[in-house]
Each structure stands twice: as structure tokens, then as C-alpha cells.
Design an enzyme around this catalytic site. Structure first.
Site, PDB file in Angstrom:
ATOM      1  N   HIS A 142       0.113  -2.627   8.430  1.00 23.93           N
ATOM      2  CA  HIS A 142       1.206  -3.093   8.400  1.00 23.93           C
ATOM      3  C   HIS A 142       1.997  -2.366   9.852  1.00 23.93           C
ATOM      4  CE1 HIS A 142       1.176  -4.834   4.364  1.00 23.93           C
ATOM      5  NE2 HIS A 142       0.377  -3.851   4.116  1.00 23.93           N
ATOM      6  N   HIS A 175       0.635  -1.146   0.017  1.00 23.78           N
ATOM      7  CA  HIS A 175       0.063   0.079   0.022  1.00 23.78           C
ATOM      8  C   HIS A 175       0.966   1.230  -0.032  1.00 23.78           C
ATOM      9  CE1 HIS A 175      -2.969  -2.996   0.968  1.00 23.78           C
ATOM     10  NE2 HIS A 175      -4.217  -1.890   1.046  1.00 23.78           N
TER      11      HIS A 175
END
Length: 419
Positions: A290, A196
Site C-alpha cells: 500500500h 493489513h
């Protein structure tokens, strides 16, 4: 007693040829090419719609061309600080924290497709114009940039998946592969470098760099107008960037610029809006997805990829492809290398106090001491909304000399009255 006003053109209607009695430059349909030499065509009137569009373009430029080096530093600093805070102090869960939210599914997951949707037509059309319709040159010198950016996107995202699959394990024993672990409903724990963060930073930097041809794009119209005038009066210009083009290239450039500029403006507005959306989505990635180290590594890879291609590879002479904005002519040069006329200088308090202490007269317009040559002062071209007030060396020199002459005459007359 009132007297009749003297006509400006006393010879009109008398049958005598107009000549030296005229007190202005002759004009009209009967003007010859030699007599018209030295005049410049003026720009066409600007409509309200054009003004509004240019206002939107100006705001988009301010947004997308914000200091790129500073933006890169903000990317790295934000990835580190915000992600580190999120690791130790989790942020409240919202709709955007869900992996199935609307923006994640339809924008981030297919982020590179959205980037190509705007970047490809803008790069192709802008390059096609500045190469004067040379399709082969456009495909060879400019289109490969998009192919290279797509290659790096594919290479790094695949490498991230390989790293996660090879250096991870299932939370339940007996499932050696990631696919089997996920199918069984378990979790796979691995070093998941943030795709991302990479795609958002990579896409933003590519959009910024590929949009750079729009800088000073409007000056092409001015250069075309002046160059066509110069050629119509057989005048050689030493400063117009289009002077090296032949007549066929000039005609092609004029046609393509007129037809394609509205499309290029629309695409640029879309690129600016998309780049702003990627920055907003990046903040959401920092907050919820994350770990910090995974996001920082992906950000560093995206920035190094951008630096290698757009700051080292493309600007290097002799290597293909070329940097965005390079074509058969260079319209993004700095302002004309002219000296600012002395009458346009502002006098600092220190200089004015020194001149008054020495008993020397100063120019009331702020040019400092009278008689000082322009080469003895540090001068810059005056600008208005980023455009130079003087776009022609002859015009700037003539204006400066006329104003200086008038100023000296006024000073001499004042000195004679005082004496």
C-alpha cells in the site's frame, strides 16, 4: 566454668501449664484459636518449575505491557515515516514482499482468527475467576468486549472494500466493476485503505488490553491465604480486597484460581508472542504494501477505535461492558497506603550536610534527624520485584516501632558512655 543452658520452655514435662515463662509465642497442634490470633500463614514453598514459569511471565509482561501510549505514537510515526520513504525509495524486493508468502497467507489474512484464538479463552477464564464463578455476570460484563471488537473489525474491513470498489477504475476500459476487471486479468486502481495495517494494529491493541487481568494476578493467592486466616480467627481486615465476599464466593474463587491459573498463564504467554508477531508483520506491511496515505488512515482508524472502546467506553462507570480486570473484587490496586518506616529512608547529600551543619545527629541508617515523625517526611513503601515488603498495616507499624525503639536505646546508651 560452663553452665547448663537454660531451657526455653522450663514448664514442659513438669506438669505445670505453659504460660508466662515462655520466651516465644506458643505453637503446635494444641494451640487454641484465640492464642493463634495475630499470626499470619506463610506461603507454600515455590518449586523450580514455578520460578521458571514466573520468569517467562515476567518477560512477557515487559514485552506486551510496554508503555501503550508510546507504542501508539510509534505505530503512527512509523507508518508515516517508513511508508513515506518506501514510496520514494522502494525497498529491495524480498520473499516477504510477495503477497503469497507464508506469513501473509496463514497469519495476516486470518489475523483476527488468531487473535480470537487466544483472546477469547483468556478473557472468559480470567473474568470467570474474578467474578467467583458467576457465569451470567461474566457473559454480561466482560464477554461483550470481544463481540464489540469483532464488530469493529468486520465493519471497518467491509467499509475499506466498499471505498476501494466505489472510488476506483480498471486500467482497461470496458470493465466497470472490480470483479470483472480482475477476472479479465487487468488491474483495479482505487483508494485501497490498508486492511493489513488496520488488522495488525487493531489486533495488537486488543491483545494488550485483554491481557491486563494478568497484572498482579499472583496477589490473588496471597489475598486468599490472608482472608481465610482472618476468617478462621474471626479477625476483620480493613485492607484485604476479598473481605466483601461471602464464604461461598471465597470457596469458588479458591477452587477456580487453583484449577485455571496454569491455563491462564499459558494463554497469556501465547498472547504476548502473538502480539510480538503482529508488530513484526506490521513492519513488513510498512515496507512493501500500500501507499503511505492508505496505511496512515487505516492506522488512525484502528487507534481511534481502541481509544473509544478501551479508554473511554469501558472505564466509564455505569456502562457495560466493564474494563478488563474488574470483578467482584479489585486486586490490581496500588500498594497499601502505608507510610514507609523512617529507618528505611535514604538520606540525600543535601539533607545530611544540613543536619551535620546544624549539629543534630542523624540516623546511621539514613532516616534523617532523630525524632522526626514519619508524617513529616515523604515516604514510600519499600518493594522487591514489584511487591511490597510490608503487606499488612499492623506488621509494618510494629516493625517500624520496634526498630525505632531499638535505635533510640542505642543512641541513649552511646550518649551515656560519652558523658
Amino acid at each position: 566454668m560452663a553452665t547448663k543452658r537454660r531451657p526455653l520452655r522450663p514448664n514442659v514435662g513438669t506438669g505445670q501449664p505453659s504460660g508466662s515463662n515462655m520466651n516465644f509465642r506458643p505453637g503446635g497442634p494444641d494451640i487454641t484459636r484465640a492464642e493463634a490470633r495475630g499470626t499470619r500463614p506463610t506461603a507454600a514453598p515455590t518449586s523450580i518449575r514455578e520460578i521458571l514459569v514466573m520468569g517467562v511471565i515476567h518477560l512477557c509482561k515487559k514485552t506486551i505491557f510496554f508503555n501503550t501510549d508510546l507504542k501508539v505514537a510509534l505505530y503512527l510515526g512509523s507508518l508515516f515515516i517508513i511508508s513515506l520513504i518506501g514510496d520514494f525509495l522502494p525497498f529491495p524486493k524480498t520473499y516477504f514482499a510477495r503477497s503469497d508468502n507464508l506469513f501473509n497467507l496463514y497469519f495476516v489474512k486470518v489475523g483476527w482468527g488468531w487473535t480470537l484464538l487466544f483472546a477469547v479463552p483468556f478473557a472468559v477464564l480470567s473474568a470467570y475467576i474474578i467474578t467467583c464463578g458467576d457465569m451470567k455476570r461474566m457473559l454480561r460484563h466482560h464477554f461483550p468486549r470481544i463481540v464489540i471488537a469483532t464488530f469493529f473489525w468486520f465493519f471497518w474491513t467491509k467499509l475499506f472494500n466498499i471505498v476501494e470498489t466505489s472510488y476506483g477504475r480498471c486500467t482497461t476500459k470496458g470493465f466497470p466493476s472490480k470483479s470483472s476487471c480482475l477476472k479479465a486479468g487487468h488491474l483495479w486502481q482505487g483508494f485501497d485503505i490498508s486492511g493489513h495495517a488496520f488488522i495488525l494494529i487493531h489486533s495488537s491493541l486488543v491483545l494488550i488490553e485483554e491481557a491486563r487481568p494478568i497484572i498482579k494476578w499472583e496477589t490473588i493467592k496471597e489475598h486468599l491465604r490472608n482472608e481465610l486466616h482472618n476468617r478462621s480467627v474471626s479477625e476483620k481486615s480493613s485492607s484485604n480486597p476479598l473481605r466483601g465476599l461471602n464464604d461461598e464466593q471465597i470457596r469458588s474463587l479458591q477452587f477456580l484460581y487453583t484449577r485455571l491459573t496454569p491455563i491462564i498463564r499459558t494463554l497469556f504467554i501465547g498472547m504476548a508472542g502473538l502480539q510480538l508477531l503482529w508488530d513484526i508483520m506490521l513492519v513488513g506491511t510498512m515496507l512493501y504494501y500500500h501507499r503511505m496515505i492508505e496505511k496512515v488512515i487505516s492506522g488512525i482508524i484502528a487507534i481511534l477505535t481502541w481509544y473509544f472502546t478501551y479508554r473511554f467506553w469501558y472505564p466509564t462507570n455505569g456502562l457495560l461492558p466493564e474494563a478488563p480486570g474488574n470483578g467482584l473484587f479489585y486486586y490490581q490496586r496500588e500498594n497499601f497506603p502505608l507510610r514507609r518506616p523512617t529507618h528505611l529512608h535514604t538520606c540525600t547529600p543535601a539533607s545530611s550536610s544540613q543536619s551535620s551543619a546544624s549539629g543534630q545527629k542523624t540516623n546511621p541508617n539514613g532516616s534523617g534527624r532523630l525524632g522526626t515523625s514519619p508524617s513529616q517526611q515523604q515516604q514510600q513503601i519499600p518493594t522487591f520485584m514489584g511487591m511490597p515488603l510490608f503487606t499488612n498495616a499492623k506488621a509494618a507499624t510494629a516493625a517500624a516501632s520496634m526498630l525505632q525503639t531499638d535505635q533510640l536505646k542505642r543512641e541513649q546508651q552511646q550518649a551515656g558512655v560519652e558523658s
